[in-house]
Design a protein around this motif. Structure first.
Motif, PDB file in Angstrom:
ATOM      1  N   VAL A  27       0.817  -1.215   0.000  1.00 50.89           N
ATOM      2  CA  VAL A  27       0.000   0.000   0.000  1.00 50.89           C
ATOM      3  C   VAL A  27       0.851   1.267   0.000  1.00 50.89           C
ATOM      4  O   VAL A  27       0.644   2.167  -0.831  1.00 50.89           O
ATOM      5  N   PRO A  28       1.821   1.419   0.932  1.00 46.47           N
ATOM      6  CA  PRO A  28       2.639   2.644   0.888  1.00 46.47           C
ATOM      7  C   PRO A  28       3.371   2.820  -0.432  1.00 46.47           C
ATOM      8  O   PRO A  28       3.478   3.940  -0.953  1.00 46.47           O
ATOM      9  N   LEU A  29       3.845   1.691  -0.993  1.00 50.10           N
ATOM     10  CA  LEU A  29       4.534   1.773  -2.275  1.00 50.10           C
ATOM     11  C   LEU A  29       3.588   2.271  -3.367  1.00 50.10           C
ATOM     12  O   LEU A  29       3.959   3.115  -4.195  1.00 50.10           O
ATOM     13  N   SER A  30       2.347   1.776  -3.347  1.00 49.22           N
ATOM     14  CA  SER A  30       1.355   2.210  -4.347  1.00 49.22           C
ATOM     15  C   SER A  30       1.023   3.691  -4.193  1.00 49.22           C
ATOM     16  O   SER A  30       0.950   4.428  -5.181  1.00 49.22           O
ATOM     17  N   LEU A  31       0.834   4.141  -2.950  1.00 48.77           N
ATOM     18  CA  LEU A  31       0.486   5.539  -2.712  1.00 48.77           C
ATOM     19  C   LEU A  31       1.609   6.479  -3.138  1.00 48.77           C
ATOM     20  O   LEU A  31       1.370   7.524  -3.750  1.00 48.77           O
ATOM     21  N   LEU A  32       2.845   6.102  -2.795  1.00 48.13           N
ATOM     22  CA  LEU A  32       3.984   6.952  -3.166  1.00 48.13           C
ATOM     23  C   LEU A  32       4.118   7.044  -4.685  1.00 48.13           C
ATOM     24  O   LEU A  32       4.366   8.125  -5.230  1.00 48.13           O
ATOM     25  N   MET A  33       3.940   5.909  -5.350  1.00 47.27           N
ATOM     26  CA  MET A  33       4.068   5.910  -6.807  1.00 47.27           C
ATOM     27  C   MET A  33       2.950   6.737  -7.444  1.00 47.27           C
ATOM     28  O   MET A  33       3.191   7.532  -8.361  1.00 47.27           O
ATOM     29  N   THR A  34       1.720   6.565  -6.953  1.00 46.31           N
ATOM     30  CA  THR A  34       0.585   7.326  -7.504  1.00 46.31           C
ATOM     31  C   THR A  34       0.774   8.819  -7.288  1.00 46.31           C
ATOM     32  O   THR A  34       0.521   9.628  -8.185  1.00 46.31           O
ATOM     33  N   ARG A  35       1.232   9.201  -6.113  1.00 46.05           N
ATOM     34  CA  ARG A  35       1.415  10.620  -5.817  1.00 46.05           C
ATOM     35  C   ARG A  35       2.476  11.228  -6.714  1.00 46.05           C
ATOM     36  O   ARG A  35       2.302  12.338  -7.231  1.00 46.05           O
ATOM     37  N   ALA A  36       3.583  10.493  -6.901  1.00 50.84           N
ATOM     38  CA  ALA A  36       4.677  11.018  -7.735  1.00 50.84           C
ATOM     39  C   ALA A  36       4.208  11.223  -9.170  1.00 50.84           C
ATOM     40  O   ALA A  36       4.497  12.252  -9.802  1.00 50.84           O
ATOM     41  N   ILE A  37       3.462  10.257  -9.694  1.00 46.13           N
ATOM     42  CA  ILE A  37       2.993  10.368 -11.083  1.00 46.13           C
ATOM     43  C   ILE A  37       1.926  11.450 -11.201  1.00 46.13           C
ATOM     44  O   ILE A  37       1.910  12.232 -12.158  1.00 46.13           O
TER      45      ILE A  37
END
Length: 661
Positions: free
Chosen positions: A250-260
């Motif tokens: 989950v944290p990995l998904s959120l960080l990636m989504t936010r960056a993009i």
């Protein structure tokens, strides 16, 4: 009253009002290109404000949430029940392979004695009954229960979508209504500095995009967030270890989504900004396509279109590409999570720590857990596009409005049409003074003609009477009442205005004339048409007064359009009449006839006539000669010619010079 759309300004005053944007409504179609891009607002405040639009629908939103909770809860329970069906099948298959008459404990002991600890663990964990096959009755009840469960969940989901659609559409209805009301409250100076196509894009394309974004994102986000919460609770209950593995992504998904998302937001803002600019350019070029051809500027317009289209293409491609990375990235993370859960779950089943049905349910839950995250991430580009459009709509809604009408307005006790300018000062920009300390009085029944070179402030003068702009100093009174103390509606009631730039709406000729007086009878409309010589050409049309004027009013000539607008003003029977080059497009013979009609129309009412053809205002009671915003001469035609001043020079330039040539 003739509606004053697209008021024509003099060259210098238009330049002051528009700044560097040029006279877009009257200038060439390629005017105003290359303007600096507006700075976008932050995503967070705009998104919160967009959600704030739903506040009047909070009861509906609560009901939608309740329905969503019920629907998601039923969907979340489904895999757990299906896991029980898997356990029944597995227990039946293993049970038939074991000798009948044994107890489960005996079967476990026999398997351990044979060194098959895995089978022993499975028999113990699955509740296998030796010698007993699949219980199809119990299995059938479980499957029927799951079908009923999913059917009810689907019904609740359908009800949620139906209610949500109503919530969104009512919200967008209010947004469109607010935008329309805002357009009516904006001062004329706002439209002087905006392309019409750009304004239209904000109230059509951008609002439509906000509607689409809300409809898609709200449905997906509500369902996705509720699903994540529900699935997480059940996963923790089934196996805290596997739940922890699933949560790692989950944290990995959120960080990636936010960056993009941060990178794509700027592209979406640029996309809708360029959409508005392209619409404005197309609208201008289409409106002035005859001039484009006449002056041979077609290639230049095409190049401008190609440049703006390229900008839109680059912004759109960048926005879609960057935001499109979100979905594959989330799917990759979801697959990693799926593999980890499957491997660890298999080991747990082999050790007897979990039943096979629980692992199967958990695998489904892991998919249900990552899928809404993926869907929410995929909605990021839709949400960003909607917020970018919302920013543009909010910019329109936040634009400075014209000053409000007084709470206790002054009311005229009589309507005679006496107009007085008392030390009036006005400028479009503080550093460019236009009208300075102007005073004049127009008595009831007088015809006041205003002449002067282009840029002198003639049209500005009548625009100030109508309060299209606010004064910088002094005051204007109508029948002794300060126009600033009156409501604009009261001021403009009883004022007829005919502009050089005619405006007709899509409708019949009868309807366009009747626009001047709501509730006018057909006989009154026909009387006004006959008085202004509209009747002469109407009978040559196939449908007479029921002839429908098309969107561009191309099925009537420019002179005929002006006659219709004059008939409209005639029907209004105004106390104050304003004519701004009202006969500039009619032929000489018709002009003479119309002047006679307007002479009858002007009787017993005050008239302001702006004219460049001095022959049309010889009989005016008072002629004002304006230069650089000031009245340099005033008097009758004979008096001004005898003075041999500014008016004499204008007259001499029109007639004496022509005779000498």
């Amino acid at each position: 009253m003739s509606t004053p759309t697209k008021p024509r300004q003099d060259a210098e005053t238009a330049q002051a009002a528009r700044g560097m944007a040029t006279a877009r409504r009257g200038g060439p179609p390629w005017a105003g290109m290359g303007q600096p891009a507006e700075k976008a607002s932050d995503f967070g405040p705009s998104a919160r404000r967009l959600m704030g639009l739903l506040r009047p629908e909070r009861i509906g939103v609560v009901v939608v949430l309740v329905l969503g909770v019920v629907s998601v809860t039923l969907n979340v329970i489904g895999p757990k029940i299906l896991g029980h069906a898997t356990d029944l099948i597995f227990a039946g298959v293993i049970g038939r392979q074991l000798p009948a008459g044994q107890s489960a404990d005996q079967a476990v002991a026999a398997a351990r004695a044979a060194g098959d600890d895995t089978t022993a663990a499975l028999i113990q964990a699955q509740g296998v009954v030796p010698g007993v096959g699949i219980d199809f009755r119990a299995l059938g009840l479980v499957l029927l229960g799951v079908i009923a469960l999913y059917l009810v969940a689907a019904l609740f989901g359908y009800a949620q979508g139906w209610l949500l659609n109503g919530v969104v559409q009512r919200t967008i209805y209010r947004l469109r209504r607010d935008a329309e009301a805002k357009l009516n409250r904006l001062p004329l100076s706002y439209f002087d500095g905006q392309q019409r196509g750009e304004v239209l894009s904000r109230v059509t394309n951008d609002i439509d995009n906000v509607s689409t974004s809300l409809q898609q994102t709200m449905s997906q986000l509500i369902t996705s967030l509720l699903t994540v919460v529900g699935v997480l609770v059940v996963m923790v209950l089934i196996s805290p270890l596997l739940a922890l593995i699933a949560l790692v992504t989950v944290p990995l998904s959120l960080l990636m989504t936010r960056a993009i998302a941060q990178r794509s937001q700027g592209h979406f803002v640029a996309q809708w900004r360029h959409t508005g600019a392209l619409n404005g350019q197309i609208e201008e070029a289409f409106t002035g396509h005859e001039l484009v051809r006449v002056f041979g500027r077609r290639r230049e317009v095409e190049q401008a279109f190609e440049a703006k289209n390229d900008d839109l293409y680059a912004a759109s491609a960048g926005a879609q590409f960057v935001s499109g990375i979100i979905m594959p990235a989330m799917m990759f993370i979801g697959n990693l999570n799926y593999v980890a859960v499957a491997v660890v779950g298999g080991l747990r089943v082999a050790s007897g720590a979990m039943s096979l049905g629980d692992v199967q349910a958990f695998v489904q839950y892991s998919r249900q857990f990552t899928q809404p995250l993926t869907q929410a991430a995929s909605m990021a580009n839709v949400l960003q596009s909607g917020v970018a459009s919302a920013e543009r709509v909010f910019a329109l809604l936040d634009a400075p409005e014209q000053s409000p009408d007084p709470e206790v307005p002054a009311v005229r006790t009589e309507r005679r049409g006496r107009v007085a300018f008392e030390h009036v000062s006005f400028s479009y920009r503080p550093d460019v003074p236009l009208i300075r300390d102007l005073s004049l009085v127009a008595e009831p029944g007088q015809t006041v003609a205003i002449v002067g070179p282009t840029g002198a402030g003639k049209t500005t003068l009548v625009n100030l009477i109508m309060r299209f702009y606010e004064l910088d100093g002094g005051r204007i009174t109508l029948d002794g009442v300060d126009t600033a103390a009156m409501t604009r509606a009261d001021l403009r009631t009883g004022v007829g205005m005919v502009l050089q730039d005619t405006w007709l709406f899509g409708g019949t000729i009868h309807d366009n004339i009747a626009y001047g007086r709501p509730g006018a009878t057909r006989e009154q409309v026909l009387e006004a048409a006959r008085a202004t010589y509209v009747d002469r050409f109407v009978h040559s049309l196939p449908d007479g007064y029921e002839t429908v004027i098309d969107e561009e009013a191309s099925n009537v000539s420019a002179g005929e359009k002006q006659l219709i607008t004059i008939a409209r003003a005639f029907l209004a029977d105004p106390a104050l009449l304003i004519l701004d080059e009202a006969t500039s497009s009619v032929d000489t013979r018709t002009e003479v006839l119309v002047q006679r009609a307007m002479a009858a129309l002007r009787s017993d009412r005050t008239s302001f006539v702006i004219a460049h053809r001095l022959s049309t205002i010889r009989d005016a009671d008072l002629i004002l000669v304006m230069e650089a915003g000031a009245i340099v001469e005033q008097g009758t035609h004979r008096e001004l010619l005898a003075a041999r001043g500014a008016y004499w020079r204008l007259y001499d330039a029109q007639f004496a010079g022509a005779a000498q040539e």
